[in-house]
Write a protein that holds these residues in place. Structure first.
Motif, PDB file in Angstrom:
ATOM      1  N   LEU A 122      52.987  37.712  42.685  1.00  0.00           N
ATOM      2  CA  LEU A 122      52.205  36.578  42.780  1.00  0.00           C
ATOM      3  C   LEU A 122      50.915  37.050  43.487  1.00  0.00           C
ATOM      4  O   LEU A 122      49.819  36.243  42.995  1.00  0.00           O
ATOM      5  N   SER A 123      51.041  37.568  44.362  1.00  0.00           N
ATOM      6  CA  SER A 123      49.406  38.216  45.058  1.00  0.00           C
ATOM      7  C   SER A 123      48.656  38.976  43.771  1.00  0.00           C
ATOM      8  O   SER A 123      47.199  38.609  44.163  1.00  0.00           O
ATOM      9  N   ILE A 124      49.373  39.757  42.759  1.00  0.00           N
ATOM     10  CA  ILE A 124      48.565  40.293  42.030  1.00  0.00           C
ATOM     11  C   ILE A 124      47.878  39.372  41.150  1.00  0.00           C
ATOM     12  O   ILE A 124      46.779  39.543  40.676  1.00  0.00           O
ATOM     13  N   GLN A 125      48.917  38.458  40.848  1.00  0.00           N
ATOM     14  CA  GLN A 125      48.233  37.474  39.764  1.00  0.00           C
ATOM     15  C   GLN A 125      47.127  36.620  40.467  1.00  0.00           C
ATOM     16  O   GLN A 125      46.190  36.555  39.768  1.00  0.00           O
ATOM     17  N   SER A 126      47.012  36.242  41.641  1.00  0.00           N
ATOM     18  CA  SER A 126      46.033  35.549  42.355  1.00  0.00           C
ATOM     19  C   SER A 126      44.718  36.463  42.509  1.00  0.00           C
ATOM     20  O   SER A 126      43.633  35.817  42.807  1.00  0.00           O
ATOM     21  N   ASP A 127      45.196  37.626  42.450  1.00  0.00           N
ATOM     22  CA  ASP A 127      43.773  38.692  42.878  1.00  0.00           C
ATOM     23  C   ASP A 127      42.985  38.719  41.475  1.00  0.00           C
ATOM     24  O   ASP A 127      41.657  39.494  41.574  1.00  0.00           O
TER      25      ASP A 127
END
Length: 311
Positions: free
Chosen positions: A183-188
């Motif tokens: 999810l952190s990759i998506q938000s980045d």
């Protein structure tokens, strides 16, 4: 100029026209009425009309006494004596032409002073803008490694995340136990897009700024050349200041290539601007390659996560 007629005998009537040229070349014409008496050779005159103008020219006393002998009229007003010489209409017109010429010369001198002030003002603005650009440009050149590191660190982070979740997903470990990384990759994605957009915007800003600086450089140098030419022309109107004026022209002539702009700043600007462009080109190249790599890893992570959630 005084115009008076004797009608009836012993009584005088007419006008006084005062033409004043101010230091800035503007011409002011005032017209006053005259009434008086004449008993050869004695004359007494009283002025009327604009009180403020009369007070400025002659003080509070509006009564003039004197003598008229031949072509010469001498008038006394308190401690002041005024002498008028009879002239023909042709001579008077020639005097007016001379005053107009003097007015034009003084006006041109004032315009020259303003042109010089404008040249100094424009050049100071250019000097200031060059200093600001050079400071920003050096910072931008030095920032290339930081851009490279920004993408390198993210690629490492994305790769680590991919290597972390792939075996977990293959082992059917529930997605909620490892989804934080995915999810952190998506938000980045938003920050990656903003970073690349900022680089593109900086490239365009730099292009426009260089274009504007070059235009302002030319404008300031053109204004300097214009002011110098006006100064050279005005020297012949400056009387006792003419010699000093020409000496100033000679001094400024040596500055024709740069005007009042700092020559060192011009040299540094022409040297730095291409380097800044190259630095921004590198930033964009690094950013484009980095974004392509990050997008590829992000797609793999997203695919693994979506598959795990869908099971």
């Amino acid at each position: 100029m005084i115009r008076i007629v004797e009608s009836p005998p012993g009584h005088l009537a007419g006008s006084l026209v005062s033409t004043t040229i101010k230091s800035n070349g503007t011409k002011e014409v005032e017209d006053f009425s005259i009434r008086g008496n004449y008993e050869k050779p004695n004359v007494s005159l009283r002025l009327g009309g604009g009180i403020a103008g009369l007070a400025r020219l002659f003080g509070a006393n509006m009564l003039f006494v004197g003598t008229l002998k031949g072509r010469t009229l001498i008038l006394n007003n308190g401690n002041f004596t005024y002498k008028f010489q009879k002239v023909s209409d042709k001579q008077y017109q020639e005097e007016l032409i001379g005053l107009d010429t003097k007015s034009q010369h003084l006006t041109f001198i004032e315009q020259t002073k303003k042109a010089m002030k404008d040249a100094v003002y424009l050049s100071r603005n250019v000097n200031s803008a060059l200093v600001q650009y050079l400071k920003w440009g050096q910072e931008r050149i030095a920032n290339v490694p930081a851009v490279r590191n920004w993408y390198a660190n993210r690629i490492d982070h994305y790769t680590s995340c991919l290597n972390y979740i792939r075996p977990l997903a293959e082992s059917h470990i529930p997605a909620w136990k490892w989804q934080q990384c995915a999810l952190s990759i998506q938000s980045d994605k938003y920050y990656r897009s903003q970073n690349l957009s900022n680089i593109r915007n900086l490239k365009e800003w730099n292009r426009k700024t260089i274009e504007k600086l070059n235009a302002n450089l030319s404008a300031a140098q053109e204004q300097f050349a214009k002011a110098l030419q006006m100064l050279r022309t005005s020297c012949s109107y400056r009387g006792t200041e003419g010699k000093e004026c020409m000496e100033e022209v000679s001094r400024l002539q040596n500055m024709m290539g740069i005007g009042f702009i700092d020559e060192n700043l011009i040299v540094k600007f022409h040297d730095t601007a291409p380097q800044v462009k190259d630095a921004l080109d590198k930033d964009l190249s690094i950013g484009s390659d980095g974004e392509a790599h990050l997008s590829n890893i992000a797609r793999q992570i997203s695919g693994i996560y979506q598959y795990a959630v869908g099971q």
